[in-house]
Design an enzyme around this catalytic site. Structure first.
Site, PDB file in Angstrom:
ATOM      1  N   CYS A   1       3.431   2.768   3.525  1.00 19.20           N
ATOM      2  CA  CYS A   1       2.505   2.141   2.577  1.00 19.20           C
ATOM      3  C   CYS A   1       1.822   0.945   3.262  1.00 19.20           C
ATOM      4  O   CYS A   1       1.058   1.134   4.203  1.00 19.20           O
ATOM      5  CB  CYS A   1       3.284   1.764   1.315  1.00 19.20           C
ATOM      6  SG  CYS A   1       2.343   1.084  -0.050  1.00 19.20           S
TER       7      CYS A   1
ATOM      8  N   ASP B   1      -1.173  12.258  -3.446  1.00 21.70           N
ATOM      9  CA  ASP B   1      -1.223  10.791  -3.360  1.00 21.70           C
ATOM     10  C   ASP B   1      -2.538  10.316  -3.975  1.00 21.70           C
ATOM     11  O   ASP B   1      -3.611  10.571  -3.441  1.00 21.70           O
ATOM     12  CB  ASP B   1      -1.129  10.367  -1.896  1.00 21.70           C
ATOM     13  CG  ASP B   1      -0.967   8.859  -1.727  1.00 21.70           C
ATOM     14  OD1 ASP B   1      -1.335   8.109  -2.648  1.00 21.70           O
ATOM     15  OD2 ASP B   1      -0.470   8.448  -0.668  1.00 21.70           O
TER      16      ASP B   1
ATOM     17  N   HIS C   1       2.583   9.470  -3.372  1.00 27.38           N
ATOM     18  CA  HIS C   1       2.748   8.263  -2.572  1.00 27.38           C
ATOM     19  C   HIS C   1       4.205   7.791  -2.643  1.00 27.38           C
ATOM     20  O   HIS C   1       4.789   7.702  -3.712  1.00 27.38           O
ATOM     21  CB  HIS C   1       1.814   7.174  -3.111  1.00 27.38           C
ATOM     22  CG  HIS C   1       1.637   6.024  -2.183  1.00 27.38           C
ATOM     23  ND1 HIS C   1       0.805   6.086  -1.086  1.00 27.38           N
ATOM     24  CD2 HIS C   1       2.177   4.782  -2.178  1.00 27.38           C
ATOM     25  CE1 HIS C   1       0.830   4.923  -0.454  1.00 27.38           C
ATOM     26  NE2 HIS C   1       1.665   4.131  -1.092  1.00 27.38           N
TER      27      HIS C   1
END
Length: 245
Positions: A132, A179, A212
């Protein structure tokens, strides 16, 4: 934080109740979690946190996984004691929170960590892995540090630099098909531009049905449908490091 233009609406996911195999140290102005493999090794990986900070058990779990595979693993506090993002925070304040925590403004801390790994741990072969926010940081490192021989950017892209496709070290980019932070069109552009401009090895891989955070914030024991993809991504990560480090 998955890219520099859009806030990351990622939740904490499956937070692990995990203590870790390593210990915390102070390196000049940077705190860090360090874990070493059972046997002597000159291979080291800088493991870079997501928005939830260096003490997130999930990230330490990934560092310990690397250690059991023969790497010295270090998770520095790149926020330097500033409060990490919390599930209780208001997303409306995300950009303000991010202002003094840019994943592309970490060179001073990377330099300190590299010196420690080389001088105190005997590391000679170096890599970076990030998730991330940390995925963006890995992309940055791949542009800035040719002596770091490999990178794995897990759901993170730099979007605002002209030279962002001119990688200095082989880099694996991992993304989830579903995502919402990094849509597939952005992934496609990244791959196309890297093919045009990048002179080192790279690979962009999309994992079907994944969201994600799936590599480090989904627990495979309570997400059986996702387990094969979680394990595949972690295996791919290790294989990339083994190939280049």
């Amino acid at each position: 934080m998955a890219n520099e233009a859009k806030p990351c609406p990622c939740d904490i996911g499956d937070r692990m109740e995990y203590g870790g195999l390593g210990h915390e140290i102070q390196i000049e102005h940077v705190k860090a979690y360090v874990v070493k493999p059972p046997a002597q090794s000159d291979k080291a990986v800088i493991v870079i946190q997501d928005i939830y900070g260096w003490q997130l058990p999930n990230t330490r779990y990934m560092a310990d996984m690397l250690s059991t595979n023969g790497y010295i693993a270090i998770v520095p506090d790149f926020y330097l004691g500033k409060e990490p993002w919390s599930p209780s925070h208001d997303w409306a304040n995300f950009q303000e929170w991010l202002e003094d925590k840019k994943p592309t403004n970490i060179n001073k801390e990377v330099d300190v960590v590299l010196k420690y790994l080389k001088d105190q741990c005997g590391a000679r072969r170096l890599a970076s892995v990030g998730f991330c926010w940390g995925g963006v940081a890995v992309h940055h490192i791949a542009l800035q540090y040719p002596d770091i021989k490999a990178g794995v950017s897990v759901y993170g892209i730099i979007r605002e630099r002209e030279d962002r496709y001119q990688l200095n070290s082989p880099t694996l980019f991992i993304f989830g098909e579903k995502d919402t932070v990094i849509p597939l069109d952005q992934v496609s552009v990244l791959e196309e531009r890297l093919k045009e401009k990048c002179t080192v090895d790279f690979h962009v891989k999309i994992y079907p049905g994944q969201t994600h955070g799936f590599v480090h914030r989904k627990r495979e024991d309570i997400n059986p449908a996702d387990k094969p993809f979680i394990q595949e991504a972690r295996t791919d990560l290790l294989s990339w490091l083994e190939k280049y480090v």
